[in-house]
Design a protein around this motif. Structure first.
Motif, PDB file in Angstrom:
ATOM      1  N   GLY A 190     122.560  17.914   9.519  1.00 30.56           N
ATOM      2  CA  GLY A 190     121.141  17.918   9.190  1.00 30.56           C
ATOM      3  C   GLY A 190     120.338  16.879   9.942  1.00 30.56           C
ATOM      4  N   LEU A 235     116.731  17.865  10.462  1.00 34.97           N
ATOM      5  CA  LEU A 235     115.944  18.282   9.301  1.00 34.97           C
ATOM      6  C   LEU A 235     114.725  17.392   9.024  1.00 34.97           C
ATOM      7  N   PRO A 236     114.792  16.056   9.193  1.00 37.82           N
ATOM      8  CA  PRO A 236     113.593  15.247   8.944  1.00 37.82           C
ATOM      9  C   PRO A 236     112.403  15.647   9.810  1.00 37.82           C
ATOM     10  N   ARG A 265     111.083  18.803   8.332  1.00 35.30           N
ATOM     11  CA  ARG A 265     110.437  18.502   7.048  1.00 35.30           C
ATOM     12  C   ARG A 265     109.005  18.000   7.263  1.00 35.30           C
ATOM     13  N   ILE A 270     124.731  17.727   4.565  1.00 29.32           N
ATOM     14  CA  ILE A 270     123.387  18.292   4.385  1.00 29.32           C
ATOM     15  C   ILE A 270     123.057  18.376   2.900  1.00 29.32           C
ATOM     16  N   ASP A 318     122.457  14.903   1.265  1.00 22.63           N
ATOM     17  CA  ASP A 318     121.319  14.094   1.696  1.00 22.63           C
ATOM     18  C   ASP A 318     119.989  14.840   1.727  1.00 22.63           C
ATOM     19  N   ASN A 319     119.994  16.151   1.489  1.00 21.10           N
ATOM     20  CA  ASN A 319     118.779  16.947   1.623  1.00 21.10           C
ATOM     21  C   ASN A 319     118.676  17.928   0.462  1.00 21.10           C
ATOM     22  N   VAL A 344     116.686  21.307   0.719  1.00 20.98           N
ATOM     23  CA  VAL A 344     117.079  22.295   1.727  1.00 20.98           C
ATOM     24  C   VAL A 344     118.096  23.261   1.143  1.00 20.98           C
TER      25      VAL A 344
END
Length: 256
Positions: free
Chosen positions: A54, A57-58, A61, A80, A83-84, A87
């Protein structure tokens, strides 16, 4: 490719946590690319395909889009999920994406398309994209115009043995692709700044085909990299170094 490449499965299972620490972030230009070329923003849905841990991903986001992720390696997908929490992380591959037709506005492949970028995968990506949706590809590529970076590549490359990589250019054979039009190619300078241990040692040990080596061979690679650091004045004894990368970004739009 319908199955996971063994270098990816073995290497990334072994090095999932090292991958998080050792991989560089992306330059600010990537955010403009996501907005201007990929067209992401609030109200859009994006799939991070081959999401790894991930790492990208930031950036997705911050566009305000709804986030989905597909990652076949269990150890990486677990990170993932850990920490997310916002998602939806799914097990799948690029040739078997667990989504309905025309489900997303964009598909992003960050450091991943070279693993699966054949005609079959592109057709599956086209299936899940809405008409006018965008396939975005992005890679951080070592900048070998820097002498010590080139020397590091000389240590790493003999172990490649045909493992898919961006620099081989094989991924380009997927294009031109039926149902897609080329939008653009962008490049930006990037630097991974931190201790030599993190940005050079961890980065090297997180490479799939290095992480997949037997322990004694992996230790020998680490020894050579540490020797390179010790022999390079700008690295030896440095508390912080800047590892130079070229960030390459490509966009393709699905025809209506």
């Amino acid at each position: 490719m319908s199955s996971i490449h063994q270098a990816a499965l073995k290497g990334y299972t072994a090095s999932a946590e090292t991958y998080v620490a050792g991989r560089p972030d992306y330059p600010v230009e990537a955010e403009a690319w996501l907005r201007d070329s990929v067209g992401l923003g609030p109200g859009k849905t994006v799939l991070d395909l081959g999401s790894g841990t991930g790492k990208f991903l930031p950036y997705l986001r911050r566009t305000g889009a709804t986030l989905l992720a597909v990652e076949p390696v269990d150890a990486m997908r677990a990170i993932i999920e850990r920490d997310n929490r916002d998602v939806r992380a799914m097990k799948g591959t690029a040739t078997a994406i667990p989504l309905e037709n025309a489900a997303v506005d964009a598909v992003i492949c960050a450091q991943s398309f070279h693993w699966f970028g054949g005609k079959e995968a592109v057709a599956e990506i086209r299936r899940v994209l809405k008409p006018g949706g965008v396939l975005g590809l992005i890679w951080n590529v070592r900048d070998e115009s820097v002498p010590w970076v080139a020397a590091l590549s000389e240590i790493i490359d003999p172990f490649e043995q045909g493992t898919p990589r961006y620099r081989s250019g094989d991924w380009r054979r997927a294009f031109p692709a039926d149902g897609f039009g080329f939008v653009e190619e962008r490049h930006a300078q990037n630097h991974h700044v931190g201790s030599p241990e993190r940005v050079i040692i961890d980065r090297t040990l997180s490479i799939s085909f290095i992480a997949a080596l037997p322990a004694d061979e992996r230790a020998e690679v680490e020894r050579k990299v540490r020797s390179l650091i010790a022999a390079t004045p700008e690295l030896a004894g440095a508390g912080e170094v800047a590892f130079a990368y070229d960030t390459a970004m490509f966009a393709y739009r699905k025809n209506a």
